[in-house]
Structures are given as structure tokens and as C-alpha cells.
Design a protein around this motif. Structure first.
Motif, short mmCIF file in Angstrom:
data_model
loop_
_atom_site.label_atom_id
_atom_site.label_comp_id
_atom_site.label_asym_id
_atom_site.label_seq_id
_atom_site.Cartn_x
_atom_site.Cartn_y
_atom_site.Cartn_z
N LEU A 89 26.84 32.01 49.15
CA LEU A 89 26.78 33.44 49.39
C LEU A 89 28.20 33.98 49.36
CD1 LEU A 89 24.95 35.88 50.23
CD2 LEU A 89 25.52 35.29 52.60
N SER A 90 28.42 34.99 48.55
CA SER A 90 29.75 35.58 48.44
C SER A 90 29.60 37.07 48.21
CB SER A 90 30.51 34.91 47.29
OG SER A 90 29.82 35.11 46.06
N LEU A 98 34.00 38.56 57.07
CA LEU A 98 34.85 37.43 57.48
C LEU A 98 36.26 37.85 57.86
CD1 LEU A 98 33.70 34.76 54.90
CD2 LEU A 98 33.32 34.71 57.37
N GLU A 99 36.73 38.99 57.40
CA GLU A 99 38.08 39.43 57.68
C GLU A 99 38.27 39.92 59.11
OE1 GLU A 99 39.27 42.28 54.74
OE2 GLU A 99 39.15 40.80 53.12
N ASN A 131 33.18 28.93 55.01
CA ASN A 131 34.52 28.57 54.56
C ASN A 131 35.36 29.85 54.58
OD1 ASN A 131 36.87 27.96 53.09
ND2 ASN A 131 35.78 26.36 51.94
N ILE A 132 36.15 29.98 55.63
CA ILE A 132 36.95 31.19 55.81
C ILE A 132 38.03 31.31 54.74
CG2 ILE A 132 38.54 32.36 57.38
CD1 ILE A 132 36.77 31.42 59.66
N LYS A 133 38.55 30.18 54.31
CA LYS A 133 39.61 30.20 53.29
C LYS A 133 39.12 30.78 51.96
CE LYS A 133 42.92 26.94 53.23
NZ LYS A 133 43.53 25.63 53.03
N THR A 134 37.98 30.31 51.48
CA THR A 134 37.44 30.80 50.20
C THR A 134 36.54 32.02 50.36
OG1 THR A 134 35.51 29.35 50.30
CG2 THR A 134 37.48 28.48 49.18
N LYS A 135 36.20 32.33 51.62
CA LYS A 135 35.30 33.45 51.94
C LYS A 135 33.94 33.29 51.26
CE LYS A 135 38.93 36.81 52.98
NZ LYS A 135 39.36 36.16 54.13
#
Length: 187
Positions: A89-90, A98-99, A131-135
Motif C-alpha cells: 500500500l502506497s 506516515l509523516e 516501512n517508514i523509510k520507504t513509506k
């Protein structure tokens, strides 16, 4: 595909107005966690399952369209095995959520698990990885092939069709448009 005389067609284009991201985040990530407290993740998961029962979809393509129209984000199947599927999911809404906070995506996980469970008639659950890094959010959906369910088919189910996407064969065949009423799931 046969059509039931009780089917209704709704043009999904009228749902294209994007809600304010701030308003969406305010409700999903501030208000709901305050109301639900420490049980938020479990309640949202089961709420997602209930939401799926209220909006039973015909197939996997309809799940993808529902996620988009509901403002959940862009979901795609990235791995498909016999008893396990991995979805990612993106999208803009996922990145925005997420920010600012540590949001729960259990509503989406519960919805996805229940839709697949109803479509396949197999006991199904979904796990969420953020995955917070790749969002990107990953849903690991597992079905138990040994535990067949005898699920009563709903009296109605919703079939989605996004008229803008003409590249996909599903859409070119002019299957159907949300909401639709049918006495049976058609595969």
C-alpha cells in the motif's frame, strides 16, 4: 456476466473529489485513536472486517479500486502464493499519514483479509508491516487451505469499475459499476 434486475449502477467518477488530507488525517489518526485508546489496533482490524462485510466485492480488481476510491491508498499484489499473498500500500495519503503520526493501517488490513476470505471461502488473516523509510505498508495475507468456511453469500455485492482505466481487460469488457446487486458471487 449475467445482470440481476435489482442491480444499480453508480458512476464512480462522481467520487473523484479528493478529500482534504488534513481532514482525513484528523479523523483517522487523531480522533479515532483518542476515542479507541489502547485497543485501537484490534478494534480497527475488526472494523475493517465488518466494513468488508458491508461492501462485499466480487474480485481482487475490485479490491484495488475500492482502496483507491475509499482513500486508503494505492494497493497492489506483489507476491501471490497458494496460501500467502503480499500486498503493498502506497500513495500520497499513506505518505502524508506516515509523516505526522504513527498511524494504524489495521482498518485496511482487516478489510483486505475479509474480502479475500469471502472471495476464496478460506479462513484468512492479514498482518501489517510499516516501512517508514520507504513509506510503504505491506500486508501479508495468509489463508488456511485446511479450514474451508461455509460463508453465506451476501444478498448484494459491489462490483467496481473505473471508467478511466481502459488498458485493463477487466474494464474493456465493461463488467459493471458500483454498486451492483447480485444474488451470487460471480468469479
Amino acid at each position: 456476466m449475467s445482470r440481476n434486475k435489482n442491480e444499480q449502477q453508480v458512476d464512480l467518477e462522481k467520487f473523484n473529489d479528493a478529500p482534504s488530507l488534513f481532514g482525513y488525517e484528523l479523523i483517522r489518526d487523531i480522533l479515532i485513536p483518542n476515542l479507541l485508546g489502547t485497543d485501537m489496533h484490534e478494534i480497527l482490524y475488526w472494523a475493517g472486517k465488518e466494513l468488508a462485510r458491508q461492501y462485499p466485492l466480487q474480485n481482487r480488481q475490485d479490491i484495488i479500486l475500492f482502496f483507491d476510491k475509499a482513500g486508503f491508498g494505492s494497493i497492489e499484489l506483489s507476491k501471490d502464493q497458494r496460501t500467502k499473498q503480499v500486498y503493498t500500500l502506497s500513495g500520497e495519503i499513506v505518505q502524508a499519514r506516515l509523516e505526522h503520526v504513527q498511524p494504524s493501517f489495521n482498518l485496511e488490513a482487516g478489510f483486505l483479509a475479509e474480502q479475500i476470505q469471502m472471495q476464496d471461502n478460506l479462513y484468512t488473516e492479514a498482518l501489517t508491516e510499516v516501512n517508514i523509510k520507504t513509506k510503504i505498508i505491506t500486508f501479508i495475507v495468509k489463508s488456511d487451505t485446511q479450514d474451508r468456511l461455509s460463508i453465506e453469500e451476501p444478498l448484494t455485492h459491489f462490483i467496481l469499475n473505473d471508467t478511466k482505466d481502459k488498458k485493463n481487460k477487466f474494464f474493456e469488457q465493461g463488467e459493471s459499476i458500483l454498486p451492483s446487486r447480485s444474488s451470487k458471487y460471480e468469479r
